[in-house]
Design a protein around this motif. Sequence first.
Motif, PDB file in Angstrom:
ATOM      1  N   ARG A 176       0.836  -1.207   0.000  1.00  0.00           N
ATOM      2  CA  ARG A 176       0.000   0.000   0.000  1.00  0.00           C
ATOM      3  C   ARG A 176       0.868   1.253   0.000  1.00  0.00           C
ATOM      4  O   ARG A 176       0.572   2.233  -0.700  1.00  0.00           O
ATOM      5  N   ALA A 177       1.943   1.220   0.773  1.00  0.00           N
ATOM      6  CA  ALA A 177       2.832   2.386   0.831  1.00  0.00           C
ATOM      7  C   ALA A 177       3.492   2.632  -0.518  1.00  0.00           C
ATOM      8  O   ALA A 177       3.587   3.780  -0.985  1.00  0.00           O
ATOM      9  N   GLN A 178       3.949   1.542  -1.159  1.00  0.00           N
ATOM     10  CA  GLN A 178       4.579   1.693  -2.468  1.00  0.00           C
ATOM     11  C   GLN A 178       3.586   2.180  -3.520  1.00  0.00           C
ATOM     12  O   GLN A 178       3.920   3.001  -4.382  1.00  0.00           O
ATOM     13  N   MET A 179       2.369   1.690  -3.437  1.00  0.00           N
ATOM     14  CA  MET A 179       1.347   2.128  -4.381  1.00  0.00           C
ATOM     15  C   MET A 179       0.986   3.593  -4.167  1.00  0.00           C
ATOM     16  O   MET A 179       0.742   4.339  -5.123  1.00  0.00           O
ATOM     17  N   ALA A 180       0.989   4.027  -2.913  1.00  0.00           N
ATOM     18  CA  ALA A 180       0.683   5.430  -2.626  1.00  0.00           C
ATOM     19  C   ALA A 180       1.734   6.352  -3.231  1.00  0.00           C
ATOM     20  O   ALA A 180       1.417   7.421  -3.750  1.00  0.00           O
ATOM     21  N   VAL A 181       2.999   5.923  -3.162  1.00  0.00           N
ATOM     22  CA  VAL A 181       4.079   6.717  -3.768  1.00  0.00           C
ATOM     23  C   VAL A 181       3.867   6.815  -5.273  1.00  0.00           C
ATOM     24  O   VAL A 181       4.001   7.888  -5.881  1.00  0.00           O
ATOM     25  N   ALA A 182       3.534   5.680  -5.897  1.00  0.00           N
ATOM     26  CA  ALA A 182       3.327   5.670  -7.350  1.00  0.00           C
ATOM     27  C   ALA A 182       2.157   6.556  -7.759  1.00  0.00           C
ATOM     28  O   ALA A 182       2.190   7.209  -8.807  1.00  0.00           O
ATOM     29  N   VAL A 183       1.122   6.613  -6.921  1.00  0.00           N
ATOM     30  CA  VAL A 183      -0.049   7.430  -7.237  1.00  0.00           C
ATOM     31  C   VAL A 183       0.224   8.907  -6.990  1.00  0.00           C
ATOM     32  O   VAL A 183      -0.145   9.781  -7.784  1.00  0.00           O
ATOM     33  N   ASP A 184       0.913   9.224  -5.878  1.00  0.00           N
ATOM     34  CA  ASP A 184       1.121  10.626  -5.489  1.00  0.00           C
ATOM     35  C   ASP A 184       2.217  11.307  -6.301  1.00  0.00           C
ATOM     36  O   ASP A 184       2.206  12.528  -6.463  1.00  0.00           O
ATOM     37  N   PHE A 185       3.185  10.530  -6.781  1.00  0.00           N
ATOM     38  CA  PHE A 185       4.305  11.135  -7.516  1.00  0.00           C
ATOM     39  C   PHE A 185       4.496  10.425  -8.862  1.00  0.00           C
ATOM     40  O   PHE A 185       5.528   9.805  -9.125  1.00  0.00           O
ATOM     41  N   PRO A 186       3.489  10.511  -9.735  1.00  0.00           N
ATOM     42  CA  PRO A 186       3.565   9.764 -10.993  1.00  0.00           C
ATOM     43  C   PRO A 186       4.654  10.248 -11.936  1.00  0.00           C
ATOM     44  O   PRO A 186       5.142   9.482 -12.761  1.00  0.00           O
ATOM     45  N   ASP A 187       5.042  11.501 -11.815  1.00  0.00           N
ATOM     46  CA  ASP A 187       6.021  12.063 -12.759  1.00  0.00           C
ATOM     47  C   ASP A 187       7.436  12.085 -12.198  1.00  0.00           C
ATOM     48  O   ASP A 187       8.370  12.501 -12.885  1.00  0.00           O
ATOM     49  N   CYS A 192       9.640   2.619  -8.730  1.00  0.00           N
ATOM     50  CA  CYS A 192       8.202   2.380  -8.598  1.00  0.00           C
ATOM     51  C   CYS A 192       7.904   0.886  -8.593  1.00  0.00           C
ATOM     52  O   CYS A 192       8.642   0.090  -9.172  1.00  0.00           O
ATOM     53  N   LEU A 193       6.795   0.548  -7.959  1.00  0.00           N
ATOM     54  CA  LEU A 193       6.341  -0.838  -7.892  1.00  0.00           C
ATOM     55  C   LEU A 193       5.746  -1.233  -9.241  1.00  0.00           C
ATOM     56  O   LEU A 193       4.800  -0.614  -9.722  1.00  0.00           O
ATOM     57  N   SER A 194       6.282  -2.282  -9.834  1.00  0.00           N
ATOM     58  CA  SER A 194       5.750  -2.751 -11.114  1.00  0.00           C
ATOM     59  C   SER A 194       4.555  -3.663 -10.860  1.00  0.00           C
ATOM     60  O   SER A 194       4.442  -4.279  -9.785  1.00  0.00           O
ATOM     61  N   PRO A 195       3.636  -3.780 -11.833  1.00  0.00           N
ATOM     62  CA  PRO A 195       2.504  -4.702 -11.673  1.00  0.00           C
ATOM     63  C   PRO A 195       2.963  -6.135 -11.396  1.00  0.00           C
ATOM     64  O   PRO A 195       2.316  -6.860 -10.634  1.00  0.00           O
ATOM     65  N   GLU A 196       4.075  -6.536 -12.017  1.00  0.00           N
ATOM     66  CA  GLU A 196       4.581  -7.900 -11.809  1.00  0.00           C
ATOM     67  C   GLU A 196       5.004  -8.110 -10.350  1.00  0.00           C
ATOM     68  O   GLU A 196       4.712  -9.156  -9.748  1.00  0.00           O
ATOM     69  N   GLU A 197       5.701  -7.117  -9.793  1.00  0.00           N
ATOM     70  CA  GLU A 197       6.126  -7.223  -8.387  1.00  0.00           C
ATOM     71  C   GLU A 197       4.911  -7.233  -7.463  1.00  0.00           C
ATOM     72  O   GLU A 197       4.878  -7.957  -6.461  1.00  0.00           O
ATOM     73  N   LEU A 427      -7.138   2.616  -7.783  1.00  0.00           N
ATOM     74  CA  LEU A 427      -8.282   1.722  -7.618  1.00  0.00           C
ATOM     75  C   LEU A 427      -7.854   0.401  -6.974  1.00  0.00           C
ATOM     76  O   LEU A 427      -8.585  -0.176  -6.159  1.00  0.00           O
ATOM     77  N   LEU A 428      -6.678  -0.079  -7.335  1.00  0.00           N
ATOM     78  CA  LEU A 428      -6.173  -1.320  -6.728  1.00  0.00           C
ATOM     79  C   LEU A 428      -5.971  -1.163  -5.232  1.00  0.00           C
ATOM     80  O   LEU A 428      -6.152  -2.114  -4.459  1.00  0.00           O
ATOM     81  N   SER A 429      -5.587   0.032  -4.818  1.00  0.00           N
ATOM     82  CA  SER A 429      -5.311   0.252  -3.394  1.00  0.00           C
ATOM     83  C   SER A 429      -6.564   0.069  -2.541  1.00  0.00           C
ATOM     84  O   SER A 429      -6.475  -0.270  -1.356  1.00  0.00           O
ATOM     85  N   VAL A 430      -7.738   0.271  -3.140  1.00  0.00           N
ATOM     86  CA  VAL A 430      -8.981   0.060  -2.398  1.00  0.00           C
ATOM     87  C   VAL A 430      -9.131  -1.417  -2.042  1.00  0.00           C
ATOM     88  O   VAL A 430      -9.478  -1.772  -0.902  1.00  0.00           O
ATOM     89  N   ARG A 431      -8.877  -2.292  -3.014  1.00  0.00           N
ATOM     90  CA  ARG A 431      -8.938  -3.733  -2.732  1.00  0.00           C
ATOM     91  C   ARG A 431      -7.889  -4.126  -1.701  1.00  0.00           C
ATOM     92  O   ARG A 431      -8.142  -4.967  -0.822  1.00  0.00           O
TER      93      ARG A 431
END
Length: 463
Positions: A176-187, A192-197, A427-431
């Motif tokens: 969740r923390a890694q996903m939050a970073v990817a969402v908050d700082f996209p540029d 970043c966390l890859s979908p595979e990881e 959206l994934l972070s909600v799940r």
Amino acid sequence: MLDPRHSQDTIAAIATPPGDGGVGIIRVSGPRALDIARRIFRPANPAFTDFLPYRLHYGHITDADGTELDDVLCAHMPGPRSYTGESLIEINCHGGRAVLGAVMQEALNLGARLAERGEFTYRAFMNGRMDLSQAEAVAEMIHAPTKAAMHLAQVKLSGLLGTRISELRARLEGLRAQMAVAVDFPDEELECLSPEELIDTVEGVRGEIAELLKAVDRTRAWREGALAVLAGRVNAGKSSLMNALLGRNRAIVTDQPGTTRDYLEETLNLDGLTIRLADTAGIRATDDAVEAAGLTMGRELMDRADLVLLLMDGTASVDRDTLDAARRTGPDKGLAVLNKADLDGFDESNGAPLADLGFETVAVSAKTGAGLDHLASRIRERILKEAGQPDPDELAPNARQAAVLAKADRELADLSGDADAGIPYDLLSVRLETACDVLAGITGEIAASDVLNSIFDSFCIGK
């Protein structure tokens, strides 16, 4: 219903089973516990000045008039290092009902109230002395039907299940923390966390959940006991065999067909394994509505059984009804029992049609007891064929915990699928958050009040 608003009350209860016994224990917990003990306890030792923590003190309990009620051993466990996490008094009295009632009444007269079911353990949970999985393990220890079930409960009581669940949640919270970073700082040029990881980590957690759920099935017979159903034609000797295995007359035995119209269930202990032995109505065509209902119930029991004992009269050929029942049951779930080995007309070849279907056949005499030891051994071995002896350190969730794990697994499975489909991280972070919250229901970090009440209502008053 347990109410957190009453957590400052001082509660009292008899902590030993009802009835007469050598020793009975009264437990008092709360802010007034020590004051109550000081007012009703008269020490035998003249050097006594006050209760020393975690020490037994010998003396007498007296009523308001100074009349001695009983000679006792009394101990004070100050909070937070007590079972409940608060000031706790335990009074070891003689175990008579009148004695315990009189001592208990004095505690109530001095401001304590009668504890509700599970309230001592509920306070231990609320005060951080144990998590919810440990609290449930207390009840499982009390109700453990076998030594193996007791060990399985002890593993959870030690906190190992709560620790495992917390570790799984920590891994998901890290995602969740890694996903939050990817969402908050996209540029930003951040690692970043890859979908595979993401999927690898989620599937790793799912794998551990799967192992915990497998342990539920592996240990169910040890935790809950197994169901063995006696089935067969009327007068094959099912009731006689049940009585012989139990060692007492529990089922009515007559020469009249159809004596058992309902079903009887009794508990049998086979070398530490609890067996629920059910005697069902004899299989036959009938116009009797009551007997027909009993036959329907018998078929339902056979479908649910861990093992079906198909009983046959060894002095006659196998009838069509028994063969039909054998085909429906199958040899993996059935054990053929050829009864009446004591009679002259007994012939083991009468069981050949079931042997041809793949059934193991055991010959016995319910009347003389011949073959019963071998049958009992085979019942135990067949039921434990898949499970075996549980590992002493096995983590086996109970039914509620298994349902929570299954719900979390479904959420994580959907998360993996969504990630693979390229659904955005926000959206994934909600799940992911939902899965974390669901797992927290096992340890009680997030638990609805109705869930807590349903758990602690299963406890006895003094626990």
